[in-house]
Motif scaffolding. Structure first.
Motif, PDB file in Angstrom:
ATOM      1  N   THR A 106       0.840  -1.198   0.000  1.00 15.27           N
ATOM      2  CA  THR A 106       0.000   0.000   0.000  1.00 15.27           C
ATOM      3  C   THR A 106       0.879   1.252   0.000  1.00 15.27           C
ATOM      4  O   THR A 106       2.063   1.196   0.347  1.00 15.27           O
ATOM      5  CB  THR A 106      -0.888   0.061   1.269  1.00 15.27           C
ATOM      6  N   GLY A 107       0.258   2.360  -0.349  1.00 12.65           N
ATOM      7  CA  GLY A 107       0.981   3.622  -0.344  1.00 12.65           C
ATOM      8  C   GLY A 107       1.511   3.976   1.041  1.00 12.65           C
ATOM      9  O   GLY A 107       2.621   4.485   1.174  1.00 12.65           O
ATOM     10  N   SER A 108       0.700   3.712   2.062  1.00  5.65           N
ATOM     11  CA  SER A 108       1.124   4.043   3.431  1.00  5.65           C
ATOM     12  C   SER A 108       2.406   3.301   3.795  1.00  5.65           C
ATOM     13  O   SER A 108       3.330   3.880   4.369  1.00  5.65           O
ATOM     14  CB  SER A 108       0.022   3.677   4.433  1.00  5.65           C
ATOM     15  N   GLU A 109       2.458   2.012   3.458  1.00  7.77           N
ATOM     16  CA  GLU A 109       3.669   1.219   3.739  1.00  7.77           C
ATOM     17  C   GLU A 109       4.859   1.745   2.946  1.00  7.77           C
ATOM     18  O   GLU A 109       5.995   1.776   3.448  1.00  7.77           O
ATOM     19  CB  GLU A 109       3.470  -0.231   3.312  1.00  7.77           C
ATOM     20  N   HIS A 133      -0.859  17.904   3.217  1.00  8.25           N
ATOM     21  CA  HIS A 133      -0.518  16.758   2.363  1.00  8.25           C
ATOM     22  C   HIS A 133      -0.832  15.461   3.103  1.00  8.25           C
ATOM     23  O   HIS A 133      -0.654  15.375   4.316  1.00  8.25           O
ATOM     24  CB  HIS A 133       0.971  16.782   1.980  1.00  8.25           C
ATOM     25  N   TYR A 134      -1.277  14.467   2.353  1.00  7.33           N
ATOM     26  CA  TYR A 134      -1.613  13.162   2.926  1.00  7.33           C
ATOM     27  C   TYR A 134      -0.628  12.137   2.410  1.00  7.33           C
ATOM     28  O   TYR A 134      -0.447  11.993   1.208  1.00  7.33           O
ATOM     29  CB  TYR A 134      -3.043  12.778   2.527  1.00  7.33           C
ATOM     30  N   HIS A 135       0.022  11.426   3.340  1.00  9.86           N
ATOM     31  CA  HIS A 135       0.967  10.382   2.935  1.00  9.86           C
ATOM     32  C   HIS A 135       0.591   9.046   3.568  1.00  9.86           C
ATOM     33  O   HIS A 135       1.454   8.234   3.888  1.00  9.86           O
ATOM     34  CB  HIS A 135       2.391  10.786   3.322  1.00  9.86           C
ATOM     35  N   GLY A 136      -0.698   8.832   3.759  1.00  9.10           N
ATOM     36  CA  GLY A 136      -1.152   7.584   4.353  1.00  9.10           C
ATOM     37  C   GLY A 136      -1.538   7.782   5.796  1.00  9.10           C
ATOM     38  O   GLY A 136      -1.372   8.853   6.375  1.00  9.10           O
ATOM     39  N   TRP A 137      -2.048   6.718   6.378  1.00  9.41           N
ATOM     40  CA  TRP A 137      -2.707   6.801   7.683  1.00  9.41           C
ATOM     41  C   TRP A 137      -1.785   6.442   8.847  1.00  9.41           C
ATOM     42  O   TRP A 137      -2.209   6.465   9.996  1.00  9.41           O
ATOM     43  CB  TRP A 137      -3.923   5.875   7.677  1.00  9.41           C
ATOM     44  N   ILE A 138      -0.529   6.069   8.562  1.00  9.01           N
ATOM     45  CA  ILE A 138       0.331   5.521   9.616  1.00  9.01           C
ATOM     46  C   ILE A 138       1.076   6.644  10.342  1.00  9.01           C
ATOM     47  O   ILE A 138       1.577   7.581   9.716  1.00  9.01           O
ATOM     48  CB  ILE A 138       1.328   4.503   9.006  1.00  9.01           C
ATOM     49  N   PHE A 206      -2.807  16.147  -5.154  1.00  6.62           N
ATOM     50  CA  PHE A 206      -4.168  15.746  -5.497  1.00  6.62           C
ATOM     51  C   PHE A 206      -5.053  15.649  -4.260  1.00  6.62           C
ATOM     52  O   PHE A 206      -6.258  15.595  -4.377  1.00  6.62           O
ATOM     53  CB  PHE A 206      -4.139  14.398  -6.225  1.00  6.62           C
ATOM     54  N   ASN A 207      -4.428  15.609  -3.084  1.00  9.00           N
ATOM     55  CA  ASN A 207      -5.236  15.477  -1.874  1.00  9.00           C
ATOM     56  C   ASN A 207      -5.640  16.819  -1.281  1.00  9.00           C
ATOM     57  O   ASN A 207      -6.331  16.862  -0.273  1.00  9.00           O
ATOM     58  CB  ASN A 207      -4.482  14.657  -0.824  1.00  9.00           C
ATOM     59  N   LEU A 208      -5.210  17.894  -1.853  1.00  8.67           N
ATOM     60  CA  LEU A 208      -5.598  19.181  -1.265  1.00  8.67           C
ATOM     61  C   LEU A 208      -5.884  20.251  -2.305  1.00  8.67           C
ATOM     62  O   LEU A 208      -5.750  21.425  -2.053  1.00  8.67           O
ATOM     63  CB  LEU A 208      -4.551  19.675  -0.253  1.00  8.67           C
ATOM     64  N   PHE A 234       9.388  12.119  -3.554  1.00  9.27           N
ATOM     65  CA  PHE A 234       8.108  12.426  -4.200  1.00  9.27           C
ATOM     66  C   PHE A 234       7.125  11.307  -3.864  1.00  9.27           C
ATOM     67  O   PHE A 234       7.416  10.129  -4.126  1.00  9.27           O
ATOM     68  CB  PHE A 234       8.268  12.515  -5.724  1.00  9.27           C
ATOM     69  N   ASP A 235       6.003  11.686  -3.284  1.00  9.90           N
ATOM     70  CA  ASP A 235       4.934  10.722  -3.061  1.00  9.90           C
ATOM     71  C   ASP A 235       4.043  10.746  -4.301  1.00  9.90           C
ATOM     72  O   ASP A 235       3.199  11.626  -4.458  1.00  9.90           O
ATOM     73  CB  ASP A 235       4.158  11.097  -1.792  1.00  9.90           C
ATOM     74  N   GLU A 236       4.276   9.769  -5.177  1.00  2.00           N
ATOM     75  CA  GLU A 236       3.516   9.695  -6.431  1.00  2.00           C
ATOM     76  C   GLU A 236       2.479   8.561  -6.359  1.00  2.00           C
ATOM     77  O   GLU A 236       2.165   7.925  -7.365  1.00  2.00           O
ATOM     78  CB  GLU A 236       4.466   9.493  -7.618  1.00  2.00           C
ATOM     79  N   ALA A 262       1.818   3.655  -6.038  1.00  2.00           N
ATOM     80  CA  ALA A 262       0.826   2.614  -5.694  1.00  2.00           C
ATOM     81  C   ALA A 262      -0.330   2.780  -6.679  1.00  2.00           C
ATOM     82  O   ALA A 262      -0.091   2.949  -7.878  1.00  2.00           O
ATOM     83  CB  ALA A 262       0.371   2.724  -4.243  1.00  2.00           C
ATOM     84  N   LYS A 263      -1.518   2.780  -6.185  1.00  2.00           N
ATOM     85  CA  LYS A 263      -2.752   3.064  -6.929  1.00  2.00           C
ATOM     86  C   LYS A 263      -2.726   2.695  -8.416  1.00  2.00           C
ATOM     87  O   LYS A 263      -2.856   1.523  -8.759  1.00  2.00           O
ATOM     88  CB  LYS A 263      -3.132   4.525  -6.720  1.00  2.00           C
ATOM     89  N   ALA A 264      -2.523   3.665  -9.318  1.00  2.00           N
ATOM     90  CA  ALA A 264      -2.752   3.408 -10.748  1.00  2.00           C
ATOM     91  C   ALA A 264      -1.768   2.413 -11.353  1.00  2.00           C
ATOM     92  O   ALA A 264      -1.958   1.985 -12.495  1.00  2.00           O
ATOM     93  CB  ALA A 264      -2.714   4.722 -11.534  1.00  2.00           C
TER      94      ALA A 264
HETATM   95  C1  LIG Z   1      -0.428  10.845  -1.851  1.00  2.00           C
HETATM   96  C2  LIG Z   1      -0.785   9.613  -1.079  1.00  2.00           C
HETATM   97  N1  LIG Z   1       0.169   8.974  -0.403  1.00  2.00           N
HETATM   98  C3  LIG Z   1      -0.089   7.849   0.300  1.00  2.00           C
HETATM   99  C4  LIG Z   1      -1.365   7.338   0.357  1.00  2.00           C
HETATM  100  C5  LIG Z   1      -1.637   6.096   1.139  1.00  2.00           C
HETATM  101  O1  LIG Z   1      -1.888   5.035   0.276  1.00  2.00           O
HETATM  102  P1  LIG Z   1      -2.711   3.757   0.771  1.00  2.00           P
HETATM  103  O2  LIG Z   1      -4.127   4.199   0.956  1.00  2.00           O
HETATM  104  O3  LIG Z   1      -2.539   2.764  -0.334  1.00  2.00           O
HETATM  105  O4  LIG Z   1      -2.094   3.299   2.047  1.00  2.00           O
HETATM  106  C6  LIG Z   1      -2.396   7.971  -0.334  1.00  2.00           C
HETATM  107  C7  LIG Z   1      -3.764   7.447  -0.299  1.00  2.00           C
HETATM  108  O5  LIG Z   1      -4.715   8.033  -0.743  1.00  2.00           O
HETATM  109  C8  LIG Z   1      -2.101   9.143  -1.069  1.00  2.00           C
HETATM  110  O6  LIG Z   1      -3.061   9.811  -1.728  1.00  2.00           O
END
Ligand SMILES: Cc1ncc(COP(=O)(O)O)c(C=O)c1O
Length: 430
Positions: A106-109, A133-138, A206-208, A234-236, A262-264
């Motif tokens: 996952t992106g968070s990891e 900015h959002y870089h995951g939930w951890i 993209f998150n803000l 860079f968090d892509e 991650a994602k796409a």
């Molecule tokens: C820029 C960015 N980094 C990290 C994450 C975390 O990714 P994940 O939800 O796969 O843990 C997200 C999730 O939306 C994100 O938008």
């Protein structure tokens, strides 16, 4: 809704990711192309697209076929397998800064791994992240993210670091800085330059707000990190493979040291990548960094990612211009509705991603501008659009895919026309 009542009895809030919350409950049984079908069989044009992964739509044939083939050959090996190197080679081929690649799920990891590598490579501890900015939930990076209130601020030179849970101490190893502000970043480096391991940013946030930085900003960030011996991450997770095969770094011409994807990259299958230059990855190549995970490089997701990237590489000349054109069509249609109803609806669009904002501070250059917007009208309109057969995130973030057509956009605009009209009529009565 009966399903949500059942789910709430056994799942907190009835949902397994907080980002999926909405006032009008809905639950799905099937997705196909650009459409989702709920438990009663009602169809929706999907503009959530799993919040990013479904660039090729729901269940794209080429990816599903590759995963089906892998299913026949085994689901999990607990050892190296041929697909891992093939996928890493593809990423190295397309991503400007990638010389080495690690996989997680996952992106968070991936963010956790990138930060650990940056700290070990530089021998430093502090991480600079940007407000909103959002870089995951951890923890500790889930601070000062959208929706995080300043529950337990820890002071630093610029912006108090805010944890999202009251009573929890805010981390002291994170410095929060306003984005798109060269002077602010210079001030952080002037105060802490020798202790900063890395600066992490979404190159396109993209998150803000879905906006581009001032042209000089990311080059300045690149220069400041390099001059101070810090790494640039860079968090892509969202922009990777969605804005182009080489991600935002290829599009913007700024090359980071480490990148998370991650994602796409895998059409909805769970996989993430941490990439970097040999120099930045030194602590993972033959240094002390432990990067583990039972499901890292899991064969089904690797097969999906190879098929996705192969498809994008074969069709890049049509996919990305098509996504830009469709994004523009939707954005222009929504702006026309803003004019028709004389409402303060602002629509930002980059390629296949749109962000709607209700009365933000203009121009929208950073978090504070986007945060000045009123979330309530958009959420209400989004819920009303659900009745018109459009599934869109209440926060106004919209994703398109290669499966969407001009007819889908037309349908969305019709539903938003009705939804905005209904919202305004209700607001008048209220
Ligand atoms: C820029 C960015 N980094 C990290 C994450 C975390 O990714 P994940 O939800 O796969 O843990 C997200 C999730 O939306 C994100 O938008």
């Amino acid at each position: 809704m009966a399903y949500m009542d059942r789910a709430r009895r056994v799942i907190p809030r009835g949902m397994t990711s907080r980002g999926r919350g909405r006032a009008v409950p809905v639950a799905f049984r099937r997705g196909r192309g650009a459409h989702l079908y709920d438990l009663d069989g009602r169809g929706y044009v999907d503009l959530v697209m799993a919040l990013g992964p479904l660039l090729l739509g729901h269940s794209p044939a080429a990816v599903i076929e590759a995963v089906r083939r892998q299913l026949e050959d085994g689901v999990q090996f607990g050892g190296q397998h041929v697909g891992e190197a093939q996928l890493a080679e593809l990423i190295v081929e397309h991503v400007p800064s990638a010389q080495k690649v690690l996989f997680s799920n996952t992106g968070s990891e991936a963010v956790q791994a990138a930060v650990r590598i940056a700290r070990a490579t530089t021998g430093r501890r502090l991480i600079v992240k940007f407000e909103g900015h959002y870089h995951g939930w951890i923890d500790p990076f889930f601070v000062n993210s959208p929706g995080v209130s300043a529950a337990a601020p820890a002071e630093n030179a610029l912006i108090p670091v805010a944890h999202n849970v009251a009573g929890q101490p805010a981390p002291t190893e994170v410095l929060v800085c306003p984005w798109n502000d060269v002077a602010a970043l210079e001030a952080v480096f002037a105060a802490h330059g020798t202790e900063i391991a890395a600066v992490i940013t979404e190159p396109i946030p993209f998150n803000l707000g879905t906006m581009l930085a001032d042209p000089a900003y990311l080059p300045a960030m690149r220069d400041l990190t390099r001059r101070n011996g810090a790494l640039l991450i860079f968090d892509e997770v969202v922009s990777g493979f969605r804005v182009g095969l080489g991600g935002a770094q290829a599009m913007l011409g700024v090359t980071p040291d480490l990148t998370t994807f991650a994602k796409a990259m895998a059409a909805g299958f769970p996989i993430a990548a941490i990439t970097g230059t040999d120099e930045a990855m030194a602590s993972a190549i033959d240094g002390p960094v432990f990067h583990g995970g039972t499901y890292n490089g899991t064969p089904l997701s690797v097969a999906a990612a190879i098929a996705t990237i192969d498809f994008l590489a074969d069709n890049a000349a049509t996919v990305y211009p098509h996504m830009q054109a469709l994004g523009e069509q939707l954005a222009e249609g929504l702006r026309a509705l803003a004019t028709k109803y004389t409402i303060p609806l602002v629509v930002n669009q980059i390629g296949s991603v749109l962000q709607l904002m209700w009365d933000p501070h203009l121009p929208v250059r950073a978090f504070a501008d986007a945060d000045a917007a009123d979330p309530a009208p958009l959420a209400a309109i989004g819920e009303l659009a659900l009745a018109g057969g459009v599934y869109a995130a209440p926060r106004g973030l919209m994703f398109l895919s290669t499966a969407h057509t001009g007819d889908d956009v037309h349908h969305v605009l019709g539903a938003y026309d009705v939804a905005i009209g209904t919202y305004l009529a209700q607001a008048d009565i209220g």
